[in-house]
Scaffold this motif. Structure first.
Motif, mmCIF file in Angstrom:
data_model
loop_
_atom_site.group_PDB
_atom_site.id
_atom_site.type_symbol
_atom_site.label_atom_id
_atom_site.label_comp_id
_atom_site.label_asym_id
_atom_site.label_seq_id
_atom_site.Cartn_x
_atom_site.Cartn_y
_atom_site.Cartn_z
ATOM 1 N N THR A 1 36.591 5.303 43.614
ATOM 2 C CA THR A 1 36.768 4.685 42.297
ATOM 3 C C THR A 1 36.796 3.177 42.458
ATOM 4 O OG1 THR A 1 38.031 6.580 41.487
ATOM 5 C CG2 THR A 1 38.229 4.527 40.250
ATOM 6 N N LEU A 2 36.011 2.503 41.645
ATOM 7 C CA LEU A 2 35.971 1.047 41.617
ATOM 8 C C LEU A 2 36.773 0.552 40.416
ATOM 9 C CD1 LEU A 2 34.741 -1.725 42.555
ATOM 10 C CD2 LEU A 2 32.864 -1.249 40.955
ATOM 11 N N TYR A 3 37.718 -0.364 40.658
ATOM 12 C CA TYR A 3 38.534 -0.969 39.613
ATOM 13 C C TYR A 3 38.122 -2.434 39.495
ATOM 14 C CZ TYR A 3 41.391 3.146 40.551
ATOM 15 O OH TYR A 3 41.819 4.433 40.739
ATOM 16 N N VAL A 4 37.665 -2.834 38.300
ATOM 17 C CA VAL A 4 37.230 -4.207 38.068
ATOM 18 C C VAL A 4 37.854 -4.724 36.777
ATOM 19 C CG1 VAL A 4 35.049 -4.158 39.339
ATOM 20 C CG2 VAL A 4 35.123 -3.247 37.033
ATOM 21 N N ASP A 5 37.950 -6.044 36.684
ATOM 22 C CA ASP A 5 38.372 -6.649 35.424
ATOM 23 C C ASP A 5 37.149 -7.279 34.754
ATOM 24 O OD1 ASP A 5 37.924 -8.951 36.919
ATOM 25 O OD2 ASP A 5 40.014 -9.606 36.919
ATOM 26 N N THR A 6 37.343 -7.843 33.587
ATOM 27 C CA THR A 6 36.187 -8.388 32.864
ATOM 28 C C THR A 6 35.631 -9.649 33.526
ATOM 29 O OG1 THR A 6 37.719 -9.475 31.327
ATOM 30 C CG2 THR A 6 36.748 -7.385 30.627
ATOM 31 N N ASP A 7 36.404 -10.268 34.417
ATOM 32 C CA ASP A 7 35.871 -11.404 35.173
ATOM 33 C C ASP A 7 34.876 -10.944 36.227
ATOM 34 O OD1 ASP A 7 37.201 -13.432 33.831
ATOM 35 O OD2 ASP A 7 38.929 -13.407 35.172
ATOM 36 N N SER A 8 35.193 -9.890 36.937
ATOM 37 C CA SER A 8 34.301 -9.425 37.999
ATOM 38 C C SER A 8 33.173 -8.551 37.470
ATOM 39 C CB SER A 8 35.095 -8.659 39.069
ATOM 40 O OG SER A 8 35.769 -7.546 38.510
ATOM 41 N N TYR A 9 33.425 -7.848 36.379
ATOM 42 C CA TYR A 9 32.430 -6.926 35.833
ATOM 43 C C TYR A 9 31.615 -7.550 34.711
ATOM 44 C CZ TYR A 9 30.478 -2.787 33.539
ATOM 45 O OH TYR A 9 29.636 -1.867 32.966
ATOM 46 N N GLY A 10 32.236 -8.433 33.945
ATOM 47 C CA GLY A 10 31.636 -8.943 32.723
ATOM 48 C C GLY A 10 32.199 -8.178 31.531
ATOM 49 N N GLN A 11 31.854 -8.571 30.349
ATOM 50 C CA GLN A 11 32.356 -7.916 29.148
ATOM 51 C C GLN A 11 31.670 -6.565 28.945
ATOM 52 O OE1 GLN A 11 34.911 -9.146 27.335
ATOM 53 N NE2 GLN A 11 35.020 -10.841 28.781
ATOM 54 N N TRP A 12 32.301 -5.722 28.177
ATOM 55 C CA TRP A 12 31.683 -4.453 27.831
ATOM 56 C C TRP A 12 31.763 -4.255 26.318
ATOM 57 C CZ3 TRP A 12 36.717 -4.450 29.707
ATOM 58 C CH2 TRP A 12 37.660 -3.822 28.908
ATOM 59 N N ASP A 13 30.912 -3.410 25.821
ATOM 60 C CA ASP A 13 30.935 -3.065 24.405
ATOM 61 C C ASP A 13 31.714 -1.772 24.214
ATOM 62 O OD1 ASP A 13 29.309 -5.221 23.692
ATOM 63 O OD2 ASP A 13 27.493 -4.094 24.195
ATOM 64 N N GLU A 14 32.813 -1.854 23.454
ATOM 65 C CA GLU A 14 33.650 -0.672 23.263
ATOM 66 C C GLU A 14 33.054 0.199 22.152
ATOM 67 O OE1 GLU A 14 38.021 -1.073 23.792
ATOM 68 O OE2 GLU A 14 37.605 -3.162 23.287
ATOM 69 N N LYS B 1 41.154 -0.115 28.465
ATOM 70 C CA LYS B 1 40.276 0.236 29.561
ATOM 71 C C LYS B 1 38.996 0.849 29.018
ATOM 72 C CE LYS B 1 40.969 4.031 31.968
ATOM 73 N NZ LYS B 1 41.500 5.003 32.953
ATOM 74 N N SER B 2 37.872 0.479 29.624
ATOM 75 C CA SER B 2 36.615 1.152 29.352
ATOM 76 C C SER B 2 36.171 1.817 30.646
ATOM 77 C CB SER B 2 35.555 0.146 28.904
ATOM 78 O OG SER B 2 34.301 0.754 28.786
ATOM 79 N N THR B 3 35.827 3.073 30.616
ATOM 80 C CA THR B 3 35.433 3.796 31.807
ATOM 81 C C THR B 3 33.957 4.104 31.782
ATOM 82 O OG1 THR B 3 37.614 4.816 31.983
ATOM 83 C CG2 THR B 3 35.839 5.862 33.198
ATOM 84 N N ILE B 4 33.248 3.699 32.819
ATOM 85 C CA ILE B 4 31.867 4.100 33.015
ATOM 86 C C ILE B 4 31.910 5.348 33.881
ATOM 87 C CG2 ILE B 4 29.623 3.420 33.956
ATOM 88 C CD1 ILE B 4 30.495 0.520 33.560
ATOM 89 N N GLU B 5 31.407 6.453 33.381
ATOM 90 C CA GLU B 5 31.598 7.730 34.072
ATOM 91 C C GLU B 5 31.095 7.716 35.513
ATOM 92 O OE1 GLU B 5 33.824 9.289 31.208
ATOM 93 O OE2 GLU B 5 33.327 10.249 33.115
ATOM 94 N N GLN B 6 29.876 7.254 35.712
ATOM 95 C CA GLN B 6 29.312 7.278 37.053
ATOM 96 C C GLN B 6 28.277 6.176 37.219
ATOM 97 O OE1 GLN B 6 30.206 9.262 39.494
ATOM 98 N NE2 GLN B 6 31.206 10.991 38.538
ATOM 99 N N VAL B 7 28.241 5.569 38.402
ATOM 100 C CA VAL B 7 27.064 4.843 38.880
ATOM 101 C C VAL B 7 26.705 5.541 40.180
ATOM 102 C CG1 VAL B 7 26.092 2.667 39.654
ATOM 103 C CG2 VAL B 7 27.792 2.678 37.812
#
Length: 255
Positions: free
Chosen positions: A242-255, A2-8
């Motif tokens: 809280t928004l829960y997304v997967d890499t399909d809906s969010y896109g890839q992330w850089d860990e 999991k990668s967590t983005i603290e806030q949008v």
């Protein structure tokens, strides 16, 4: 992983590598919040979305241990107008089969338009007015809708609790994409929906959004302006969502 983005803005965003991991994590968080609130309150009121996007989360809740569902009143957030009472496409049928019939809540409150849409709205309004909404489990549409508040009818300051709406073409096509109807023409043109202020009145929101078809909506929700052109963007202003997304809906992330 999991990668967590603290806030949008105020929105907490959790990104998961797989849809299954996303749904299980959301289910665990909802379960924990239910238990926390039941330790403080006599009863709870929870609103659920009815959509295949919620399957993994609902499956987790249906088998979660330690939840006293006999102290919980359950609701759903939208329903088609004009389908037969026993139609399997009805959201009431979906949620009953996926969750409500498995957990034995204190009350099951379904939107029933058998006596007409106006009567259904009045009755559900009266139910909603009986107490605060503790938890809302929701998703977003391919057009960014919340429940059936599509962009043409979404109102961040809606005076109604529940209303009758016309569904836009993107929303109707999504129901075909999700496998809920065979053809576009089979999808009803009207629905009843909890309004955006009603949904935002929930104290704790858990928004589950998997799949490539939601990518554009998620991008608009997180990166665009807060506007009814993407109704889900208003979730960025909720104090506990809280928004829960997967890499399909969010896109890839850089860990």
């Amino acid at each position: 992983m999991k990668s967590t983005i603290e806030q949008v803005d105020a929105l907490h965003v959790c990104v998961f590598e797989t849809r299954q991991a996303m749904g299980v994590a959301a289910g665990k968080d909802v379960t924990a919040k239910i238990k926390e609130l039941l330790a403080e309150k006599v009863s709870l009121r929870i609103v659920f979305a009815a959509a295949p996007s919620q399957n993994e989360m609902l499956d987790f809740l249906a088998s979660a241990e330690g939840i006293d569902w006999s102290r919980i009143d359950v609701f759903h957030m939208d329903e088609y107008v004009g389908l037969p009472a026993d139609a399997t496409e009805r959201f009431a049928y979906f949620l009953t089969k996926k969750l409500f019939a498995k957990i034995s809540p204190r009350t099951i409150n379904l939107i029933d338009d058998s006596e007409g849409a106006d009567v259904a709205c009045l009755r559900y309004k009266q139910l909603l007015e009986q107490g605060p909404i503790d938890i809302v489990c929701l998703g977003i549409g391919e057009n960014g809708h919340l429940a059936f508040n599509d962009p043409p009818v979404a109102d961040f300051n809606d005076p109604e609790l529940i209303k009758r709406v016309q569904l836009d073409d993107i929303c109707r096509q999504q129901q075909v994409n999700d496998g809920c109807f065979a053809t576009f023409d089979d999808v009803p043109k009207e629905a009843l929906t909890l309004t955006i202020p009603t949904l935002l009145s929930g104290n704790h929101l858990f928004c589950v959004v998997p799949g490539k078809t939601k990518y554009q909506a998620v991008q608009a929700m997180l990166n665009g302006p807060i506007t009814t052109a993407c109704p889900a963007s208003i979730l960025r202003q909720h104090p506990d969502c809280t928004l829960y997304v997967d890499t399909d809906s969010y896109g890839q992330w850089d860990e």
